[in-house]
Design a protein around this motif. Structure first.
Motif, PDB file in Angstrom:
ATOM      1  N   LEU B 268      46.846 -38.585  14.412  1.00 49.63           N
ATOM      2  CA  LEU B 268      47.438 -39.312  15.535  1.00 49.63           C
ATOM      3  C   LEU B 268      46.373 -40.019  16.362  1.00 49.63           C
ATOM      4  O   LEU B 268      46.625 -41.037  16.983  1.00 49.63           O
ATOM      5  N   LYS B 269      45.176 -39.424  16.398  1.00 49.17           N
ATOM      6  CA  LYS B 269      44.145 -39.944  17.285  1.00 49.17           C
ATOM      7  C   LYS B 269      43.137 -40.832  16.557  1.00 49.17           C
ATOM      8  O   LYS B 269      42.135 -41.229  17.141  1.00 49.17           O
ATOM      9  N   VAL B 270      43.387 -41.127  15.276  1.00 49.67           N
ATOM     10  CA  VAL B 270      42.370 -41.843  14.488  1.00 49.67           C
ATOM     11  C   VAL B 270      42.081 -43.221  15.088  1.00 49.67           C
ATOM     12  O   VAL B 270      42.984 -43.942  15.500  1.00 49.67           O
ATOM     13  N   PHE B 271      40.805 -43.524  15.184  1.00 48.09           N
ATOM     14  CA  PHE B 271      40.375 -44.761  15.835  1.00 48.09           C
ATOM     15  C   PHE B 271      39.221 -45.411  15.073  1.00 48.09           C
ATOM     16  O   PHE B 271      39.279 -46.576  14.698  1.00 48.09           O
ATOM     17  N   ASP B 272      38.166 -44.629  14.822  1.00 44.52           N
ATOM     18  CA  ASP B 272      36.920 -45.166  14.271  1.00 44.52           C
ATOM     19  C   ASP B 272      37.113 -45.831  12.909  1.00 44.52           C
ATOM     20  O   ASP B 272      36.521 -46.876  12.639  1.00 44.52           O
ATOM     21  N   ILE B 273      37.935 -45.218  12.055  1.00 40.28           N
ATOM     22  CA  ILE B 273      38.117 -45.751  10.703  1.00 40.28           C
ATOM     23  C   ILE B 273      38.719 -47.147  10.780  1.00 40.28           C
ATOM     24  O   ILE B 273      38.258 -48.089  10.124  1.00 40.28           O
ATOM     25  N   ILE B 274      39.753 -47.286  11.603  1.00 42.79           N
ATOM     26  CA  ILE B 274      40.432 -48.573  11.763  1.00 42.79           C
ATOM     27  C   ILE B 274      39.451 -49.608  12.317  1.00 42.79           C
ATOM     28  O   ILE B 274      39.340 -50.730  11.825  1.00 42.79           O
ATOM     29  N   ARG B 275      38.727 -49.176  13.376  1.00 42.12           N
ATOM     30  CA  ARG B 275      37.801 -50.077  14.052  1.00 42.12           C
ATOM     31  C   ARG B 275      36.734 -50.598  13.087  1.00 42.12           C
ATOM     32  O   ARG B 275      36.379 -51.764  13.093  1.00 42.12           O
ATOM     33  N   THR B 276      36.189 -49.703  12.249  1.00 37.87           N
ATOM     34  CA  THR B 276      35.107 -50.077  11.355  1.00 37.87           C
ATOM     35  C   THR B 276      35.605 -50.904  10.171  1.00 37.87           C
ATOM     36  O   THR B 276      34.965 -51.869   9.774  1.00 37.87           O
ATOM     37  N   MET B 277      36.748 -50.532   9.609  1.00 38.72           N
ATOM     38  CA  MET B 277      37.127 -51.133   8.331  1.00 38.72           C
ATOM     39  C   MET B 277      37.944 -52.408   8.453  1.00 38.72           C
ATOM     40  O   MET B 277      37.761 -53.330   7.665  1.00 38.72           O
ATOM     41  N   THR B 278      38.858 -52.475   9.390  1.00 39.87           N
ATOM     42  CA  THR B 278      39.662 -53.699   9.503  1.00 39.87           C
ATOM     43  C   THR B 278      39.689 -54.223  10.936  1.00 39.87           C
ATOM     44  O   THR B 278      40.198 -55.313  11.169  1.00 39.87           O
ATOM     45  N   GLY B 279      39.205 -53.449  11.892  1.00 40.79           N
ATOM     46  CA  GLY B 279      39.290 -53.847  13.291  1.00 40.79           C
ATOM     47  C   GLY B 279      40.735 -53.892  13.788  1.00 40.79           C
ATOM     48  O   GLY B 279      41.017 -54.459  14.837  1.00 40.79           O
ATOM     49  N   GLY B 280      41.637 -53.290  13.012  1.00 44.56           N
ATOM     50  CA  GLY B 280      43.046 -53.292  13.406  1.00 44.56           C
ATOM     51  C   GLY B 280      43.787 -54.535  12.957  1.00 44.56           C
ATOM     52  O   GLY B 280      44.966 -54.702  13.238  1.00 44.56           O
ATOM     53  N   ASN B 281      43.075 -55.427  12.230  1.00 46.31           N
ATOM     54  CA  ASN B 281      43.746 -56.644  11.740  1.00 46.31           C
ATOM     55  C   ASN B 281      44.571 -56.346  10.490  1.00 46.31           C
ATOM     56  O   ASN B 281      44.566 -55.233   9.989  1.00 46.31           O
ATOM     57  N   PHE B 282      45.234 -57.357   9.987  1.00 46.04           N
ATOM     58  CA  PHE B 282      46.039 -57.278   8.762  1.00 46.04           C
ATOM     59  C   PHE B 282      47.075 -56.162   8.850  1.00 46.04           C
ATOM     60  O   PHE B 282      47.322 -55.435   7.892  1.00 46.04           O
ATOM     61  N   LYS B 283      47.646 -55.990  10.037  1.00 42.35           N
ATOM     62  CA  LYS B 283      48.698 -54.990  10.265  1.00 42.35           C
ATOM     63  C   LYS B 283      48.273 -53.577   9.906  1.00 42.35           C
ATOM     64  O   LYS B 283      49.011 -52.831   9.277  1.00 42.35           O
ATOM     65  N   THR B 284      47.046 -53.210  10.293  1.00 45.19           N
ATOM     66  CA  THR B 284      46.624 -51.830  10.048  1.00 45.19           C
ATOM     67  C   THR B 284      46.428 -51.053  11.343  1.00 45.19           C
ATOM     68  O   THR B 284      46.050 -49.898  11.303  1.00 45.19           O
TER      69      THR B 284
END
Lengths: 298, 334
Positions: B268-284
């Protein structure tokens, strides 16, 4: 049937487990191998080709560690920043937590149990609930109307907000783990010392603290790994200042802006991974003990 | 010349940082030492109150200022506008549950909460059972456990390289996943751009890390099953699978649930993986990432706080379960 478990051991289980372990290791191996390849090779052939066509260099490391770029310092500076963040962020919460753990376990006061469960429950309040108010507190102090209650101290842009935030967020787990340990010390030992006229300060210093070293080590590893690997706290409370940003902030930034420079990214990532992995392997026993105390019993 | 000057200033910076670090630790140690040596000199009557001040109050103060008070303030801010100046009722929550982008974020968070814990616990349990039947499981366990020491950022870079895609058709693939796809006779694609596959690929990174945690905890639980029970099941002629499903799993059920709930909280709290790999783009994007964006990019404290509160209420049932579980275990011990 003396040893039922050895009896149950099977070569197929071993085989399957080894395959899975290999599968788990290959991604890290790929990063490791790539970080030693010349940049031209990295972009024109897969890292698995080195086994037939080996070619290695240390240039990536010297470049990423010691060559800055414009206003951006080299990674060695961020490495130092990580140390400057991690060491106080581990020592301070452990000290405060072990005091509190002793008090909750051995002082007689009303509401001890409620306090303990409240602290346990705080453990899982998401960090996100604290970010905005804490940032406002650190940068602007606390006012009621226009009357200042806590001044801002001008600590923004230093390591201090990051240390304080890590201390606050680390305390619940620290108190919980250390309390579980200290509460189980033999009652006779502590009461005998109290009867002999030792005050709580002396009992803590001479009996409790030396006996608690294993529990302290367990939590120290957790806090060390957590603060070393943290991105969110440093990103939020570091205010984007390069002078105090740790490795993780820089690496996350590099993947965004220099996503294609695999020779620098892989070497940089490896630099950031090596310290926690070394600590982890050296102290695995304590780490596992802490993990089990924190989750199975919790 | 410029290079030498740059090196010089780097060295100076390093020295000043290390001095500051040493000084901080020295001051902190001195404070603790002074508090103790002064307190030990006071009379018993004063100590009766002083002991609370030194042992307990610092922790309570930190917890109150760092967690309790901010949590209430975040709830308060979630009902106010971007700058926190005026009350706007439920508007921020209405925004969170109607805006299409945020609905995507909530949907992704749901996928994370569902897939990540089940996959991690499943792999962890499988490996725990397999290694329990090995003579020397040490190395295998260490290798699977090792990712736990690696940061989400580091893991993100490791896996981004696995997912790397070569857009130029003539050059060979350098990402392992793309190469394997090609070896199998399929055409690789730009993995991290493909919704909804990309969210699953990000979950793989998280599972890769959390499996070690699940394995260690479950492995300890399996070891704690008394030998007599295993012996009895063997004498009854239970096969490997039957022993697993009828003896092992029921015996460690409590631990499995705790592992599941702990990993769900992490997911629920995941942040770093998203930030590093896609930056939250492409609907992730997920809720923790969107909370960061709203608060510190868009500088909207209202919507940011509302997302934090939604996150909190997602975690709450799991917390209640964990506290209840702890209380029950404590009463069993008494």
């Amino acid at each position: 049937m003396k040893n039922v478990r050895t009896h149950l051991s099977s070569p197929w289980a071993s085989f399957a487990a080894i395959i899975l372990a290999l599968f788990w290791t290959i991604p890290t191996l790929g990063l490791f191998v790539t970080s030693f390849r010349p940049s031209k090779g990295i972009n024109t052939s897969g890292w698995w080709t080195v086994f037939t066509n080996p070619e290695f260099t240390l240039t990536n490391y010297s470049r990423v560690l010691f060559e800055g770029r414009g206003a951006t310092p080299p990674l060695s500076q961020y490495f130092l920043n990580t140390f400057a963040i991690v060491i106080p962020s581990t020592i301070i919460p452990i000290t405060i937590a072990i005091f509190a753990a002793y008090a909750i376990a051995w002082f007689d006061f009303k509401g001890r149990n409620i306090l303990f469960f409240t602290i346990f429950a705080l453990q899982v309040i998401p960090l996100q609930m604290s970010l905005i108010p804490l940032l406002q507190l650190f940068s602007g102090g606390l006012h009621i109307g226009t009357i200042p209650i806590i001044p801002s101290f001008g600590i923004t842009g230093t390591f201090i907000p990051i240390w304080l935030a890590h201390t606050m967020f680390g305390l619940p787990l620290a108190i919980f783990l250390l309390h579980n340990f200290i509460a189980q010390l033999p009652r006779e030992l502590i009461e005998a010392a109290r009867v002999d006229g030792a005050d709580h300060f002396k009992v803590f210093r001479q009996i409790v603290l030396p006996l608690s070293i294993p529990a302290i080590a367990s939590f120290a590893i957790f806090q060390f790994l957590w603060t070393w690997n943290d991105l969110l706290v440093a990103l939020t409370f570091g205010g984007g200042k390069r002078e105090i940003a740790p490795l993780m902030v820089r690496l996350a930034e590099m993947t965004g802006t220099r996503g294609g420079d695999w020779e620098l990214l892989t070497a940089g990532a490896f630099v950031s991974i090596i310290v926690p992995v070394a600590v982890f392997f050296a102290l695995q026993r304590y780490f596992v003990r802490g993990l089990l105390a924190g989750s199975v019993k919790g | 010349m410029i290079e030498i000057a740059a090196r010089q200033s780097q060295l100076e910076q390093a020295v000043s940082k290390l001095t500051g670090l040493g000084l901080t630790i020295a001051i902190f140690a001195l404070l603790v030492f002074l508090a103790f040596s002064l307190a030990e000199r006071t009379s018993e009557k004063i100590q009766r109150y002083l002991k609370y001040l030194i042992f307990l109050i610092p922790a309570i103060a930190f917890l109150f200022i760092g967690l309790v008070a901010p949590a209430f303030r975040t709830i308060y801010l979630s009902f106010r506008d971007a700058r926190g100046d005026s009350f706007i009722g439920w508007e921020n929550y209405y925004w969170a549950f109607t805006q299409p982008e945020i609905l995507d974020v909530l949907k992704n968070t749901g996928i994370w909460m569902l897939v990540a814990p089940i996959a991690s616990t499943g792999f962890g349990l499988t490996i725990a059972v397999l290694t329990d039947r090995m003579r020397r499981p040490g190395l295998v366990k260490s290798l699977i456990f090792m990712p736990m020491a690696i940061s989400f950022v580091g893991a993100g870079i490791i896996w981004k390289f696995v997912y790397q895609f070569q857009p130029n058709e003539k050059s060979p693939e350098i990402g392992l996943l793309s190469q394997i796809t090609e070896w199998l006779g399929f055409v690789p694609s730009n993995w991290l751009l493909e919704t909804p596959l990309n969210t699953l690929l990000l979950i793989v990174v998280f599972v890769w890390i959390q499996t070690g945690f699940a394995m260690v905890v479950l492995s300890a639980a399996i070891k704690a099953i008394p030998d007599e029970i295993l012996e009895a099941s063997m004498l009854d002629g239970a096969s490997g699978w039957k022993r697993f499903s009828r003896v092992t799993v029921p015996m460690i059920r409590g631990t499995v649930i705790v592992v599941l709930s702990t990993i769900t909280i992490g997911a629920l709290k995941v942040f770093d993986i998203i930030r590093t790999m896609t930056g939250g783009n492409f609907k992730t994007s997920v809720i923790a990432n969107e909370m960061y964006n709203q608060s510190f990019r868009a500088l909207n404290y209202g919507t940011g706080s509302a997302l934090a509160v939604i996150l909190f209420f997602g975690v709450l049932p799991l917390v209640i379960y964990n506290v209840w579980h702890l209380k029950r275990e404590q009463s069993e011990r008494l």
